[in-house]
Design an enzyme around this catalytic site. Structure first.
Site, mmCIF file in Angstrom:
data_model
loop_
_atom_site.group_PDB
_atom_site.id
_atom_site.type_symbol
_atom_site.label_atom_id
_atom_site.label_comp_id
_atom_site.label_asym_id
_atom_site.label_seq_id
_atom_site.Cartn_x
_atom_site.Cartn_y
_atom_site.Cartn_z
ATOM 1 N N GLY A 6 24.203 -48.609 -33.243
ATOM 2 C CA GLY A 6 24.533 -49.535 -32.870
ATOM 3 C C GLY A 6 25.871 -49.974 -33.606
ATOM 4 N N SER A 78 18.230 -57.535 -31.408
ATOM 5 C CA SER A 78 19.162 -58.438 -32.297
ATOM 6 C C SER A 78 19.475 -59.699 -30.844
ATOM 7 C CB SER A 78 20.415 -58.422 -32.223
ATOM 8 O OG SER A 78 20.953 -57.801 -31.578
ATOM 9 N N ASP A 120 23.157 -65.274 -39.594
ATOM 10 C CA ASP A 120 22.766 -66.852 -40.572
ATOM 11 C C ASP A 120 22.444 -67.658 -38.964
ATOM 12 O OD1 ASP A 120 24.250 -66.730 -37.965
ATOM 13 O OD2 ASP A 120 25.925 -68.062 -37.721
ATOM 14 N N GLU A 121 21.323 -67.030 -38.273
ATOM 15 C CA GLU A 121 20.367 -68.007 -37.281
ATOM 16 C C GLU A 121 18.675 -68.416 -37.360
ATOM 17 O OE1 GLU A 121 20.327 -67.267 -33.012
ATOM 18 O OE2 GLU A 121 21.809 -65.960 -32.867
ATOM 19 N N TYR A 143 13.761 -64.454 -32.303
ATOM 20 C CA TYR A 143 14.424 -63.491 -32.716
ATOM 21 C C TYR A 143 14.908 -63.783 -33.846
ATOM 22 C CZ TYR A 143 19.296 -61.767 -34.601
ATOM 23 O OH TYR A 143 20.256 -60.729 -35.668
ATOM 24 N N SER A 144 15.134 -65.182 -34.495
ATOM 25 C CA SER A 144 16.015 -65.783 -35.974
ATOM 26 C C SER A 144 14.538 -65.575 -36.797
ATOM 27 C CB SER A 144 16.251 -66.445 -35.847
ATOM 28 O OG SER A 144 15.828 -68.055 -34.884
ATOM 29 N N LYS A 147 14.249 -62.417 -38.062
ATOM 30 C CA LYS A 147 14.677 -62.113 -39.550
ATOM 31 C C LYS A 147 14.248 -63.134 -40.235
ATOM 32 C CE LYS A 147 17.894 -59.291 -39.020
ATOM 33 N NZ LYS A 147 17.832 -58.051 -39.431
ATOM 34 N N TYR A 200 25.460 -72.300 -20.714
ATOM 35 C CA TYR A 200 24.335 -73.256 -21.373
ATOM 36 C C TYR A 200 24.770 -74.612 -22.527
ATOM 37 C CZ TYR A 200 20.725 -69.414 -20.627
ATOM 38 O OH TYR A 200 20.489 -67.650 -20.430
ATOM 39 N N ARG A 206 28.260 -72.254 -33.494
ATOM 40 C CA ARG A 206 28.317 -70.828 -34.327
ATOM 41 C C ARG A 206 29.856 -70.880 -34.375
ATOM 42 N NH1 ARG A 206 23.971 -67.929 -33.207
ATOM 43 N NH2 ARG A 206 24.978 -67.362 -35.238
#
Length: 230
Positions: A6, A78, A120-121, A143-144, A147, A200, A206
């Site tokens: 990846g 991801s 960090d999300e 996703y976050s 994780k 968006y 971020r």
């Protein structure tokens, strides 16, 4: 090294080999993984690799767990937008996968460090920005959430079994070999084709991190991080 084919994983592969490490790589070769990311290292004397899914119990039984000094889990689904349409896939890869790794590693007498590459999300951007190790865990998408769940499960293994766990929470990462669905390569591609790019409207802010810096940070955590910490 899981996820070696990846974006971030292939940079880790480059840097680990450059530092003289012997690397055993596993990758499921699905979304975001590419032969182009590691083809230059095929035949390298310090690189052994194979195709496999860490969420599969059958695959996990074939790896030489007692031979590993370090495990870096970089395998993950991801993309935030795609996570809403593939919840089960994200649960399998991002939660069940790390659990399978921890189950195999928890009794290894040789293992020095288990590095979980997170994001960090998992932190809530409105509570503390820029985020750090003391930021509140408050994921806001599939996703976050997957994780963050993996982090909690792995911390249980550290507390119960002494798994030598270190968690890294890297910011949005960019650089060479990034998959085309991500913001920067997608924007560059669309603008080069004269196509419109959707942006968006959101209050989110971020941080950005180059993949080479991200890789160096992960390796530093592997070499010098204290178990039980981020």
């Amino acid at each position: 090294l899981t996820g070696f084919a990846g974006f971030i994983g292939s940079q880790l592969l480059r840097d680990l080999l450059a530092k003289g490490y012997q690397v055993y790589g596993v990758d499921s070769m699905t979304t975001g993984s590419s032969l182009d990311n590691y083809s230059e290292f095929m035949g390298h004397p310090n690189f052994v690799y194979g195709k496999g899914d860490i969420s599969s119990d059958a695959m996990m039984g074939f790896l030489p767990w007692d031979d590993f000094d370090y495990v870096i889990n970089c395998a993950a689904e991801s993309h935030v937008d795609r996570s809403w349409g593939d919840i089960s896939g994200f649960v399998q890869s991002n939660i069940q996968g790390p659990i399978n790794l921890a189950l195999r590693c928890k009794g290894s007498p040789k293992l020095k460090k288990f590095v979980q590459v997170s994001t960090d999300e998992v932190f809530h951007y409105r509570d503390n920005w820029p985020s750090d190790e003391t930021s509140k865990i408050s994921p806001r998408n599939i996703y976050s959430s997957s994780k963050a769940s993996a982090e909690h499960f792995l911390l249980n293994f550290w507390e119960a079994y002494g798994l030598p766990l270190v968690i890294t929470n890297g910011a949005n990462t960019y650089g060479p070999r990034q998959y085309k669905e991500k913001l920067i390569p997608k924007t560059i591609y669309k603008l080069s084709k004269g196509e419109q790019m959707t942006v968006y409207k959101t209050p989110a802010r971020r941080m950005w991190l180059h993949v080479e810096d991200h890789s160096r940070g992960i390796i530093a955590a592997m070499e010098r991080g204290a178990p039980g910490q981020r």
